[in-house]
Design a protein around this motif. Structure first.
Motif, PDB file in Angstrom:
ATOM      1  N   LEU A   3       0.841  -1.197   0.000  1.00  0.00           N
ATOM      2  CA  LEU A   3       0.000   0.000   0.000  1.00  0.00           C
ATOM      3  C   LEU A   3       0.878   1.250   0.000  1.00  0.00           C
ATOM      4  O   LEU A   3       1.697   1.445   0.914  1.00  0.00           O
ATOM      5  N   LEU A   4       0.697   2.077  -0.995  1.00  0.00           N
ATOM      6  CA  LEU A   4       1.431   3.338  -1.132  1.00  0.00           C
ATOM      7  C   LEU A   4       0.537   4.467  -0.645  1.00  0.00           C
ATOM      8  O   LEU A   4      -0.545   4.707  -1.194  1.00  0.00           O
ATOM      9  N   VAL A   5       0.988   5.149   0.401  1.00  0.00           N
ATOM     10  CA  VAL A   5       0.195   6.188   1.058  1.00  0.00           C
ATOM     11  C   VAL A   5       0.714   7.550   0.620  1.00  0.00           C
ATOM     12  O   VAL A   5       1.904   7.837   0.746  1.00  0.00           O
ATOM     13  N   ALA A   6      -0.193   8.390   0.124  1.00  0.00           N
ATOM     14  CA  ALA A   6       0.174   9.740  -0.323  1.00  0.00           C
ATOM     15  C   ALA A   6      -0.612  10.748   0.490  1.00  0.00           C
ATOM     16  O   ALA A   6      -1.556  11.398  -0.001  1.00  0.00           O
ATOM     17  N   SER A   7      -0.259  10.885   1.769  1.00  0.00           N
ATOM     18  CA  SER A   7      -0.990  11.779   2.664  1.00  0.00           C
ATOM     19  C   SER A   7      -0.957  13.211   2.151  1.00  0.00           C
ATOM     20  O   SER A   7       0.046  13.662   1.584  1.00  0.00           O
ATOM     21  N   VAL A   8      -2.045  13.923   2.378  1.00  0.00           N
ATOM     22  CA  VAL A   8      -2.116  15.340   2.026  1.00  0.00           C
ATOM     23  C   VAL A   8      -1.602  16.135   3.217  1.00  0.00           C
ATOM     24  O   VAL A   8      -2.144  16.044   4.321  1.00  0.00           O
ATOM     25  N   VAL A   9      -0.547  16.911   3.004  1.00  0.00           N
ATOM     26  CA  VAL A   9       0.091  17.649   4.103  1.00  0.00           C
ATOM     27  C   VAL A   9       0.147  19.147   3.821  1.00  0.00           C
ATOM     28  O   VAL A   9       0.893  19.868   4.473  1.00  0.00           O
ATOM     29  N   GLU A  10      -0.663  19.602   2.872  1.00  0.00           N
ATOM     30  CA  GLU A  10      -0.715  21.027   2.549  1.00  0.00           C
ATOM     31  C   GLU A  10      -2.155  21.526   2.621  1.00  0.00           C
ATOM     32  O   GLU A  10      -3.074  20.877   2.109  1.00  0.00           O
ATOM     33  N   LYS A  11      -2.333  22.656   3.234  1.00  0.00           N
ATOM     34  CA  LYS A  11      -3.654  23.256   3.398  1.00  0.00           C
ATOM     35  C   LYS A  11      -4.262  23.563   2.026  1.00  0.00           C
ATOM     36  O   LYS A  11      -3.592  24.061   1.126  1.00  0.00           O
ATOM     37  N   GLY A  12      -5.521  23.205   1.856  1.00  0.00           N
ATOM     38  CA  GLY A  12      -6.256  23.544   0.648  1.00  0.00           C
ATOM     39  C   GLY A  12      -6.001  22.638  -0.535  1.00  0.00           C
ATOM     40  O   GLY A  12      -6.603  22.832  -1.603  1.00  0.00           O
ATOM     41  N   GLN A  13      -5.152  21.651  -0.379  1.00  0.00           N
ATOM     42  CA  GLN A  13      -4.813  20.790  -1.515  1.00  0.00           C
ATOM     43  C   GLN A  13      -5.958  19.812  -1.791  1.00  0.00           C
ATOM     44  O   GLN A  13      -6.421  19.107  -0.894  1.00  0.00           O
ATOM     45  N   ARG A  14      -6.393  19.761  -3.059  1.00  0.00           N
ATOM     46  CA  ARG A  14      -7.475  18.861  -3.436  1.00  0.00           C
ATOM     47  C   ARG A  14      -7.064  17.919  -4.575  1.00  0.00           C
ATOM     48  O   ARG A  14      -7.861  17.093  -5.003  1.00  0.00           O
TER      49      ARG A  14
END
Length: 797
Positions: A628-639
Motif C-alpha cells: 500500500l502506497l500512502v500519499a498523505s495530504v500535508v498542505e492546506k487547501g490541496q485537493r
C-alpha cells in the motif's frame, strides 16, 4: 575536552572469531567476525572497559539476563570462517562478503565483494586521527571519510529530512514537548545507528554506547582532514558494528536482528486508541471517561482502547505514580469493567520519578530504590514536572520487584490492561549520580537510556506474569536500541501545525529504518492551538496508516482533540477510521511480518525500489507494508495530489477507483477532503474485514480479499497470517497461514489458495473482489468464475 589519537598498532593473536591488536602499547582493539556481513570493532582504552555489559544486543530476540550481556560475548552469532593476512604495515580479515584492512596509522578500510567476485571499496576511516580517546576524561571519538554523494538514513527519532546528510545530531533523551518537527534536536530516543547509501550499495554502523553522543553527518568541515563524518561520545566505550547490505532494507533487517525481535502485541493494540489529558485532569474523570465511550457509540466511531493520562494519580495539580485519586476516579475496577463491556481496554500512564512530597517517597527512600546523588547517599533530585523528584533505579533488583508489584497491584488487579511508560527520559543532570548497576555501581551518564529500557522490561514482565498466555501491550515515549522488543512508541509531544504533520511522516520513517517499526504520532498535534478542521481531517487520514493510531492532546485553549470535535467533518473522520478497521487484517499481517521476518512496517518508497533513483528524492509518500502506497495530504487547501509512483515494473492501482498506472511516473490523483490518496501494488492481495468495531477475532466472521492483478503476465506468492490476536498459541502452530499463489497472463487470473496451521477463524472463506473493469476470467483452485468485478465466494481448501 582534550583528546589523543590512537596511531600505532601490532597484531597480537586470534582467538576463535576475535582478532586482538595492541595499540600504542596500552590499548587493545578487538575485531569480532560475527557473520559474513557483520563485523564488530571494540577499542578498549588502557585495555579496560568503561562498561563490561550491554543490554542493546539481543541476537534473534534473546533478552538475556537483567544483569546484561557480557560485552565480549559472541553468543547468538554464526561465527563464520574467515581468513587473515598479516604483514608489517597491514592486516587483512576476509569473510565471504567483507574484507577489512587495518592500516597505519590506525585506520580501518572496508570492502565488499561484488557480483564479479571483485573487492570494491565500501567505507573507510579518515586517514589520520580516526580514533581518539580522552586524555583526562573518558570521551571517545571515531572519524570516517565521507563522499558528497553519500546518503545517510536512520538515527532513530530525528527531525528534518529523511536523508541526514550535512546535519549534526545529538543523542540525549529529553522531554521536548512542542518541538519543531523540522529542526529541534535532541528528542526522546537514543539510537546511534545510521545507514550509508552510495553507489548502489549500503552499510550500517551501530555504536553500542548509551552515553550522550553527537553524530556529525557532514556539517563539520576541516581543511586538514578532507570530507569526514564523526561520532563523539562524552563517555563509554568505542564499540561499533559494521553491517553490510547490500541494500538499505538488508541493513535495517540485520540491525533489527542484532538488537532484537519486534514484539507481537495483541491485535487490539492496532485499533484506535483515544486519549487526552483533559479527561483525567477533570474533577469528574470517571464520568468523563465513560462519556467518551458513549460518544464513540453515538457517532459510530470504532475504538479499542483509551489511554489514561497521569491526572488519575493527582493530588491537587501534581502527579504521583501508583496513586489513585479516588475523588476523580471513585471506582477504578468498575471503570475498567465498564470499558471492557464495550470492548475497550485501558492503558494507564506511569512515570519513573517520585516527587519529593510523594506519599510513598520515604518508603522508597528507606528501601534504597532511587538513583543516588553523586556526593552523598541521598536520592538524586531532578526537576520533574512542576517540582523536584527522584528517579527510580532499575539497575537495582529490589526496584524492579517494587515496580512490578505496583504495576500488578495498582493497575492490573484493578482491570487495567496495559502500561503507558511515560516521562521516562531520566533527565538527571548530575552526570555522576550513582546507579546500583546490579552490584557494580555505575554513573548515570553511562547508562541513562538503559534505565528506560529496564523500566519497559519490568512493566512487560509484570504484565506477562499476571496473565502468562496474554501477549503484553506496552507504550513507551523514550527509549534506546532494543526498545522494540517490549513496546510500541510514538514521536512524543508534537505541536499542532501542517509542518508537524509533514515532518512527523519523515520522523516515523527514520525510526522504522532504525528498527523501531511499531510507531505512530499524536494525531491532531499534542500541544499548541487546536487543529483547524481541515488539518484535523488530514491528520486522521495520515494516522490511520500508521501502526499506532492515537488521538491525544493538551491544547492551549483547553479544548480536546476528539473524532467528533468538528461536526462538519465528523463523517470524514468516521470514514477514515472505517478504512482503518477494514484494513485491520492487512495491518495485522504487516505487524506479523515485522515480528517474524524483521520487515519494516512503514517503508520509505526507496526501500523496495532502490533501482529507481527518483525514489531517493525527499517526498511525503510512504509504504505501509510492501503493498500500500500512502500519499498523505500535508498542505492546506490541496485537493489534488501529485504522486511519484515507484517503478515496481508492475504498476499501481488507485485503491478507491481501481484505475491502473504504470510505475516510474508522476500522476495527479484526486484528493478531496474526504479521501486519502492511496494506491495498491499490482500483483497484491489485500485482506480486509467487514467488522467496523472493536477488535474481536471471535466476531470477525467475514473476510475479503481485494485482488489487484498483474495487468499482463506476472506471478507472486503471498502469505497472510492470522490467529486469535491475544495469546501465544501461535508459537505452537495454533494460527492460520493463508498461502496465495497469484498467476496472471493476458487471458486469465489464477489464484491457488491453501492454508497451514491449526487455528480456525470465525470466517469460513473469503469474498474475492477484482478491480472494476477487470474482464479476465478468474480461476480459484481450478474453478472458473466469470469475474467482471463481481464478488466471488472462495472456501479455503
Amino acid at each position: 575536552m582534550k583528546m589523543k589519537s590512537v596511531k600505532d598498532w601490532n597484531y597480537v593473536t586470534s582467538i576463535g572469531n576475535r582478532v586482538d591488536i595492541e595499540c600504542d602499547g596500552r590499548h587493545v582493539l578487538h575485531i569480532f567476525i560475527l557473520e559474513d556481513d557483520l563485523v564488530r570493532v571494540l577499542l578498549k582504552k588502557d585495555k579496560g572497559l568503561r562498561l563490561d555489559r550491554t543490554w542493546c544486543i539481543a541476537p534473534e530476540g534473546d533478552d538475556g539476563d537483567w544483569y546484561g550481556r557480557d560485552r565480549l560475548s559472541t553468543k547468538g552469532f554464526s561465527l563464520p570462517d574467515y581468513n587473515i593476512e598479516i604483514d608489517g604495515n597491514r592486516l587483512r580479515i576476509m569473510t565471504d562478503l567483507l574484507r577489512l584492512t587495518v592500516e597505519r596509522p590506525l585506520r580501518l578500510d572496508w570492502e565488499y565483494k561484488n557480483d564479479m567476485g571483485e573487492w570494491v571499496t565500501l567505507a573507510s576511516d579518515r586517514k589520520n586521527s580516526a580514533y581518539m580517546l580522552g586524555v583526562k576524561d573518558d570521551a571517545v571519538s571515531h572519524f570516517m571519510s565521507r563522499s558528497l554523494e553519500d546518503r545517510y538514513y536512520g538515527l532513530g527519532e530525528k527531525t528534518g529530512n529523511l536523508n541526514r546528510a550535512n546535519k549534526r545530531y545529538q543523542m540525549c533523551n529529553m522531554d521536548s514537548m512542542g518541538y519543531d518537527a523540522e529542526r529541534t534536536d535532541p528528542l526522546y530516543k537514543h539510537i546511534p545507528f545510521y545507514i550509508t547509501q552510495v553507489n548502489k550499495v549500503s552499510y550500517g554502523i551501530f555504536y553500542d554506547n548509551l552515553a550522550t553522543c553527537w553524530l556529525d553527518m557532514g556539517n563539520e568541515l576541516d581543511n586538514y582532514h578532507g570530507y569526514y563524518r564523526s561520532y563523539r561520545a562524552e563517555d563509554g566505550d568505542l564499540d561499533y558494528y559494521m553491517i553490510y547490505g547490500p541494500t538499505v532494507l538488508d541493513v535495517t533487517k540485520r540491525y533489527t536482528r542484532l538488537t532484537g525481535r519486534t514484539a507481537l502485541g495483541p491485535k487490539w493494540s492496532l485499533g484506535f486508541s483515544g486519549s487526552t489529558m483533559h479527561y483525567t485532569d477533570a474533577n469528574n474523570a470517571q464520568e468523563q471517561l465513560l462519556q467518551f465511550v458513549k460518544l464513540c457509540r453515538q457517532h459510530g466511531i470504532p475504538c479499542d482502547s483509551f489511554q489514561l493520562s497521569s491526572g488519575y494519580t493527582s493530588i491537587n495539580d501534581k502527579r504521583y505514580v501508583f496513586n489513585w485519586n479516588y475523588s476523580k476516579v471513585p471506582d477504578p475496577e468498575k471503570l475498567a469493567a465498564d470499558f471492557h463491556q464495550e470492548g475497550m481496554r485501558l492503558a494507564a500512564n506511569i512515570k519513573p520519578c517520585l516527587l519529593q512530597d510523594h506519599p510513598r517517597f520515604a518508603e522508597v527512600k528507606e528501601k534504597g530504590l532511587f538513583v543516588k546523588d553523586s556526593e552523598s547517599n541521598e536520592p538524586e533530585l531532578s526537576q520533574f514536572w512542576d517540582d523536584e523528584g527522584s528517579h527510580l533505579d532499575f539497575t537495582n533488583p529490589e526496584t524492579i520487584s517494587w515496580w512490578m508489584s505496583n504495576v500488578t497491584e495498582q493497575l492490573l488487579q484493578k482491570g487495567i490492561d496495559s502500561t503507558w511508560n511515560d516521562n521516562n527520559e531520566f533527565e538527571i543532570w548530575d552526570s555522576n549520580a550513582r546507579c546500583a548497576g546490579f552490584g557494580n555501581e555505575v554513573p548515570i551518564k553511562l547508562i541513562r537510556p538503559l534505565q528506560t529500557l529496564l523500566m519497559m522490561r519490568a512493566s512487560f514482565e509484570a504484565q506477562m506474569k499476571y496473565s502468562e498466555d496474554t501477549r503484553p501491550y506496552l507504550i513507551s515515549r523514550s527509549g534506546c536500541a532494543g526498545m522494540h522488543r517490549y513496546a510500541q512508541t510514538w514521536s512524543g509531544d508534537n505541536s499542532t501545525s501542517w509542518k508537524t504533520l509533514r515532518y512527523n511522516i519523515k520522523m516515523g520513517l527514520g525510526m522504522s529504518l532504525s528498527g523501531i517499526y511499531n510507531l505512530g504520532h499524536d494525531v491532531g498535534g499534542f500541544s499548541g492551538e487546536r487543529p483547524e478542521p481541515e488539518l484535523f481531517a488530514r491528520w486522521v487520514q495520515n494516522g490511520i496508516m500508521h501502526p499506532r493510531f492515537t488521538i491525544h492532546s493538551w491544547n492551549d485553549d483547553g479544548t480536546v482533540n476528539e473524532p467528533w470535535m468538528y461536526p462538519e467533518i465528523t463523517p470524514i473522520v468516521r470514514e477514515a477510521m472505517t478504512l482503518r478497521y477494514r484494513l485491520m487484517p492487512y495491518i495485522y499481517n504487516v505487524l506479523w511480518q515485522a515480528h517474524d521476518a524483521y520487515e519494516p512496517m512503514l517503508r520509505p518508497t526507496f526501500l523496495d525500489h532502490e533501482h529507481d533513483s527518483r525514489t531517493f528524492e525527499e517526498c511525503d509518500d510512504f509504504l505501509l507494508g510492501q503493498d500500500l502506497l500512502v500519499a498523505s495530504v500535508v498542505e492546506k487547501g490541496q485537493r489534488y495530489r501529485d504522486v511519484y509512483l515507484p517503478d515496481n515494473r508492475d504498476g499501481w492501482y488507485d485503491f478507491h477507483r481501481h484505475e491502473w498506472y504504470g510505475g516510474g511516473q508522476t500522476v495527479t490523483l484526486p484528493a478531496p477532503l474526504e479521501e486519502l490518496p492511496l494506491l495498491a501494488r499490482a500483483g497484491s492481495v489485500i485482506p480486509t474485514s467487514s467488522r467496523i468495531d472493536y477488535v474481536d477475532s471471535s466476531l470477525d466472521d467475514q473476510r475479503q480479499l481485494l485482488v489487484f492483478p498483474f495487468k499482463g503476465v506476472g506471478q507472486r506468492k503471498i502469505t497472510i497470517f492470522d490467529d486469535d490476536g491475544e495469546s501465544f498459541s501461535y508459537r505452537q502452530g495454533d494460527c492460520l497461514h493463508v498461502i496465495i499463489d497469484l498467476k496472471c497472463d493476458n487471458h486469465s487470473i489464477e489464484l491457488n489458495i491453501s492454508k497451514s496451521g491449526s487455528w480456525s477463524p470465525a470466517y469460513q472463506g473469503f469474498v474475492l473482489q477484482l478491480p472494476m473493469g477487470e474482464r479476465r476470467p478468474l480461476f480459484v483452485n481450478g474453478i472458473r468464475y466469470e469475474a467482471g468485478g463481481e464478488f466471488l465466494l472462495a472456501e479455503v481448501s
